[in-house]
Design a protein around this motif. Structure first.
Motif, mmCIF file in Angstrom:
data_model
loop_
_atom_site.group_PDB
_atom_site.id
_atom_site.type_symbol
_atom_site.label_atom_id
_atom_site.label_comp_id
_atom_site.label_asym_id
_atom_site.label_seq_id
_atom_site.Cartn_x
_atom_site.Cartn_y
_atom_site.Cartn_z
ATOM 1 N N THR A 53 0.801 -1.230 0.000
ATOM 2 C CA THR A 53 0.000 0.000 0.000
ATOM 3 C C THR A 53 0.827 1.272 0.000
ATOM 4 O OG1 THR A 53 -0.159 -0.046 2.423
ATOM 5 C CG2 THR A 53 -1.908 -1.159 1.174
ATOM 6 N N SER A 54 2.126 1.162 0.203
ATOM 7 C CA SER A 54 2.940 2.376 0.293
ATOM 8 C C SER A 54 4.099 2.361 -0.709
ATOM 9 C CB SER A 54 3.499 2.537 1.713
ATOM 10 O OG SER A 54 4.298 1.425 2.075
ATOM 11 N N LEU A 55 3.902 1.695 -1.842
ATOM 12 C CA LEU A 55 4.971 1.621 -2.823
ATOM 13 C C LEU A 55 5.144 2.938 -3.573
ATOM 14 C CD1 LEU A 55 4.340 -1.917 -4.384
ATOM 15 C CD2 LEU A 55 5.979 -1.284 -2.605
ATOM 16 N N ILE A 56 6.391 3.244 -3.877
ATOM 17 C CA ILE A 56 6.747 4.360 -4.756
ATOM 18 C C ILE A 56 7.158 3.750 -6.088
ATOM 19 C CG2 ILE A 56 8.327 6.315 -5.076
ATOM 20 C CD1 ILE A 56 8.697 6.281 -1.993
ATOM 21 N N TYR A 57 6.800 4.404 -7.205
ATOM 22 C CA TYR A 57 7.015 3.796 -8.515
ATOM 23 C C TYR A 57 8.013 4.590 -9.357
ATOM 24 C CZ TYR A 57 2.990 0.935 -7.341
ATOM 25 O OH TYR A 57 2.136 0.065 -6.714
ATOM 26 N N THR A 58 8.782 3.823 -10.114
ATOM 27 C CA THR A 58 9.729 4.412 -11.061
ATOM 28 C C THR A 58 9.754 3.535 -12.307
ATOM 29 O OG1 THR A 58 11.970 5.333 -11.267
ATOM 30 C CG2 THR A 58 11.786 3.168 -10.252
ATOM 31 N N PRO A 59 9.979 4.099 -13.496
ATOM 32 C CA PRO A 59 9.978 3.282 -14.711
ATOM 33 C C PRO A 59 11.122 2.267 -14.716
ATOM 34 C CG PRO A 59 9.710 5.607 -15.253
ATOM 35 C CD PRO A 59 10.079 5.551 -13.801
ATOM 36 N N LEU A 60 10.831 1.091 -15.262
ATOM 37 C CA LEU A 60 11.883 0.131 -15.596
ATOM 38 C C LEU A 60 12.423 0.498 -16.971
ATOM 39 C CD1 LEU A 60 10.223 -3.213 -14.441
ATOM 40 C CD2 LEU A 60 12.259 -2.167 -13.443
ATOM 41 N N ILE A 61 13.735 0.489 -17.092
ATOM 42 C CA ILE A 61 14.387 0.884 -18.345
ATOM 43 C C ILE A 61 14.910 -0.367 -19.038
ATOM 44 C CG2 ILE A 61 16.325 2.176 -19.324
ATOM 45 C CD1 ILE A 61 16.024 4.125 -16.978
ATOM 46 N N LEU A 62 14.631 -0.491 -20.329
ATOM 47 C CA LEU A 62 15.106 -1.630 -21.094
ATOM 48 C C LEU A 62 16.483 -1.322 -21.670
ATOM 49 C CD1 LEU A 62 14.402 -4.452 -22.225
ATOM 50 C CD2 LEU A 62 13.579 -3.291 -24.284
ATOM 51 N N ASN A 63 17.471 -2.110 -21.268
ATOM 52 C CA ASN A 63 18.788 -2.002 -21.887
ATOM 53 C C ASN A 63 18.728 -2.756 -23.209
ATOM 54 O OD1 ASN A 63 21.498 -2.257 -22.673
ATOM 55 N ND2 ASN A 63 22.231 -2.426 -20.570
ATOM 56 N N ASP B 184 6.389 -4.657 -12.104
ATOM 57 C CA ASP B 184 5.171 -4.642 -12.901
ATOM 58 C C ASP B 184 5.592 -4.672 -14.369
ATOM 59 O OD1 ASP B 184 2.836 -4.050 -14.293
ATOM 60 O OD2 ASP B 184 2.112 -2.615 -12.795
ATOM 61 N N LEU B 185 5.577 -5.872 -14.966
ATOM 62 C CA LEU B 185 6.087 -6.027 -16.324
ATOM 63 C C LEU B 185 5.130 -5.436 -17.348
ATOM 64 C CD1 LEU B 185 7.455 -9.667 -15.998
ATOM 65 C CD2 LEU B 185 8.603 -7.504 -15.535
ATOM 66 N N ALA B 186 3.832 -5.493 -17.099
ATOM 67 C CA ALA B 186 2.861 -4.954 -18.045
ATOM 68 C C ALA B 186 2.999 -3.445 -18.189
ATOM 69 C CB ALA B 186 1.444 -5.315 -17.604
ATOM 70 N N ARG B 187 3.266 -2.757 -17.091
ATOM 71 C CA ARG B 187 3.390 -1.292 -17.105
ATOM 72 C C ARG B 187 4.849 -0.839 -17.096
ATOM 73 N NH1 ARG B 187 -1.045 0.977 -12.863
ATOM 74 N NH2 ARG B 187 -0.482 2.926 -13.924
ATOM 75 N N SER B 188 5.776 -1.793 -17.112
ATOM 76 C CA SER B 188 7.214 -1.517 -17.127
ATOM 77 C C SER B 188 7.600 -0.518 -16.040
ATOM 78 C CB SER B 188 7.657 -0.991 -18.506
ATOM 79 O OG SER B 188 9.060 -0.995 -18.604
ATOM 80 N N ARG B 189 7.281 -0.884 -14.808
ATOM 81 C CA ARG B 189 7.629 -0.019 -13.687
ATOM 82 C C ARG B 189 8.003 -0.858 -12.478
ATOM 83 N NH1 ARG B 189 2.025 2.613 -11.172
ATOM 84 N NH2 ARG B 189 1.094 0.634 -10.497
ATOM 85 N N LEU B 190 8.797 -0.257 -11.600
ATOM 86 C CA LEU B 190 9.208 -0.862 -10.338
ATOM 87 C C LEU B 190 8.519 -0.128 -9.201
ATOM 88 C CD1 LEU B 190 11.213 -2.646 -8.579
ATOM 89 C CD2 LEU B 190 12.706 -0.621 -8.604
ATOM 90 N N GLY B 191 7.896 -0.874 -8.311
ATOM 91 C CA GLY B 191 7.402 -0.309 -7.062
ATOM 92 C C GLY B 191 8.328 -0.711 -5.931
ATOM 93 N N PHE B 192 8.720 0.248 -5.099
ATOM 94 C CA PHE B 192 9.648 -0.064 -4.007
ATOM 95 C C PHE B 192 9.155 0.579 -2.719
ATOM 96 C CE2 PHE B 192 11.130 3.687 -6.205
ATOM 97 C CZ PHE B 192 11.508 4.571 -5.207
ATOM 98 N N SER B 193 9.452 -0.068 -1.604
ATOM 99 C CA SER B 193 8.879 0.341 -0.321
ATOM 100 C C SER B 193 9.829 1.134 0.560
ATOM 101 C CB SER B 193 8.446 -0.902 0.453
ATOM 102 O OG SER B 193 9.582 -1.675 0.815
ATOM 103 N N SER B 194 11.126 1.097 0.306
ATOM 104 C CA SER B 194 12.154 1.459 1.270
ATOM 105 C C SER B 194 12.043 0.498 2.454
ATOM 106 C CB SER B 194 12.054 2.925 1.695
ATOM 107 O OG SER B 194 13.232 3.332 2.357
ATOM 108 N N SER B 195 12.756 0.735 3.536
ATOM 109 C CA SER B 195 12.870 -0.251 4.607
ATOM 110 C C SER B 195 11.524 -0.535 5.274
ATOM 111 C CB SER B 195 13.865 0.219 5.662
ATOM 112 O OG SER B 195 13.916 -0.713 6.724
ATOM 113 N N LEU B 196 11.151 -1.823 5.330
ATOM 114 C CA LEU B 196 9.924 -2.213 6.015
ATOM 115 C C LEU B 196 10.044 -2.052 7.523
ATOM 116 C CD1 LEU B 196 8.866 -5.445 4.070
ATOM 117 C CD2 LEU B 196 8.176 -3.066 3.662
#
Length: 417
Positions: A214-224, A389-401
């Motif tokens: 519920t508290s994920l921050i999102y950033t795009p996944l970049i394709l090399n 999230d492969l469909a939307r090509s993004r990473l959600g990250f929580s920082s320290s739980l």
């Protein structure tokens, strides 16, 4: 519930999922699947176990976030009544992008040595060695989950790849069970407790009832666009997961570094990727030197002491306090697509206690001109939930739980809610 399915495998085994008849004849479809993940104390590798073959045999794998597929060495003692090899140019070979045929010189075909099947190149990303492996199929079993508990209470032979291609575990499970094209990893910092890989969408509920999605921050996944694999049959994009780090801050101060190293060039060199096979974050030499200098300046209360391999910056830990999120040291921010989006690394993920009175900065020097400028390693991932999230090509990250008073070891593997 433990689900059985057929999969493509290498002998070395490569995995690709086809729903088995026992699943196809039922109306049950799991919400998600889960694999427990443990940390090996001697190698610091993250390990998982998959039951496979007929009859089922537990097989340990090293978890490889950017790995192309599942492979296992099976020439010695692989026995299974459900083992088969797809013929060359068949649909499974096309799915695996395996264009070359394989013929075994042995007159007695067996797992790892079969005629008229297709061939891939399993990559051992721990030691950088790649080798030939025919594509094969067998049965495996994996536990389902509702995001809170498993649906049923209840030495390493290869690598389990979670990378960005059509035959990695996330893609195959998504296709077989109609999951959203998502998976999440949550690595435990303890060698005595399990973290998890979740295939499918959340919730991802950790004791005492915290849904950490519920508290994920999102950033795009970049394709090399250039593969980072050791060997290839033909050019293709990398299966590793890259993110766009724009700058690095320590205690809010920007670390002066050559920002061109943070971009991926036309040859696929540079940038930032996430890895579970590197125990600590690896930085290109000039980035590492600037990073250590800035961190040492901000940690003025703790004097430097002699380095302890593999670390270059170590400190007198008797002068460092403690907090809920680990040692009281400067916060590190990986600034992403804007100044408001950053992955904050606290002391629990930045420092490593190596002796009773010595604590080291858990980042290592990757040398001059590495393939990738920043490789975010396992220690920095522990007790952070990462959703791919492969469909939307993004990473959600929580920082320290730990900020939410839970941890990756707090998933309930044993009972229903």
């Amino acid at each position: 519930m433990a689900l059985s399915y057929n999969y493509l495998l290498f002998c070395s085994l490569v995995l690709s999922v086809i729903i088995s008849p026992c699943i196809a004849q039922t109306s049950f479809r799991p919400k998600a699947l889960i694999l427990p993940v443990t940390k090996d104390a001697s190698t610091l590798q993250y390990l998982t176990q998959i039951n496979q073959r007929t009859p089922l045999v537990p097989v340990k794998y090293t978890l490889d976030l950017g790995g192309q597929f599942l492979w296992v060495v099976c020439l010695e003692d692989y026995e299974s009544s459900s083992f088969t090899s797809p013929p060359c140019h068949s649909a499974p070979c096309s799915l695996a992008n395996a264009p070359f045929c394989w013929d075994c010189s042995d007159s007695q075909p067996r797992p790892g040595c079969n005629n008229n099947t297709c061939n891939l190149l399993p990559d051992n990303t721990i030691n950088g060695i790649s080798f030939n492996g025919p594509l094969s199929m067998d049965v495996a079993s994996i536990q389902s989950t509702n995001g809170k508990n498993p649906d049923l209470a209840n030495g390493v032979r290869g690598m389990a790849g979670l990378g960005r291609n059509s035959i990695s575990l996330p893609s195959l499970f998504s296709s077989a069970f109609s999951f959203p094209r998502k998976f999440a990893i949550c690595l435990s910092s303890s060698t005595k407790a399990s973290g998890a890989v979740f295939f499918g969408d959340g919730p991802y509920v950790m004791l005492p009832g915290v849904d950490v999605s519920t508290s994920l921050i999102y950033t795009p996944l970049i394709l090399n666009p250039v593969s980072t694999a050791t060997l290839l049959f033909r050019p293709r994009p990398s299966t590793d997961y890259f993110i766009g780090v724009k700058s690095v801050k320590i205690n809010g101060h920007v670390v002066p570094l050559n920002t061109s190293l943070l971009s991926i060039d036309k040859n696929g060199v540079g940038g930032t990727k996430i890895s579970t096979v590197h125990p600590y974050t690896v930085l290109e030499s000039s980035i590492y030197e600037a990073f250590v200098k800035a961190f040492t300046k901000e940690l003025a209360n703790a004097p430097r002491v002699d380095s302890v391999s593999p670390f270059g910056a170590c400190f007198d830990s008797t002068r460092i306090g403690s907090t809920r999120v680990g040692p009281a040291v400067p916060q590190i921010d990986l600034v992403l697509q804007s100044s408001d989006v950053y992955w904050r690394i606290f002391g629990g993920n930045s420092m490593v206690q190596v002796k009773s009175n010595v604590m080291c900065l858990g980042f290592v020097d990757g040398g001059v001109n590495p393939r990738t400028s920043i490789v975010i390693g396992g220690h920095q991932l522990e007790n952070n939930l990462l959703q791919f999230d492969l469909a939307r090509s993004r990473l959600g990250f929580s920082s320290s739980l730990l900020l939410r008073e839970t941890a990756c070891s707090n998933f309930n593997f044993t009972s229903h809610a």
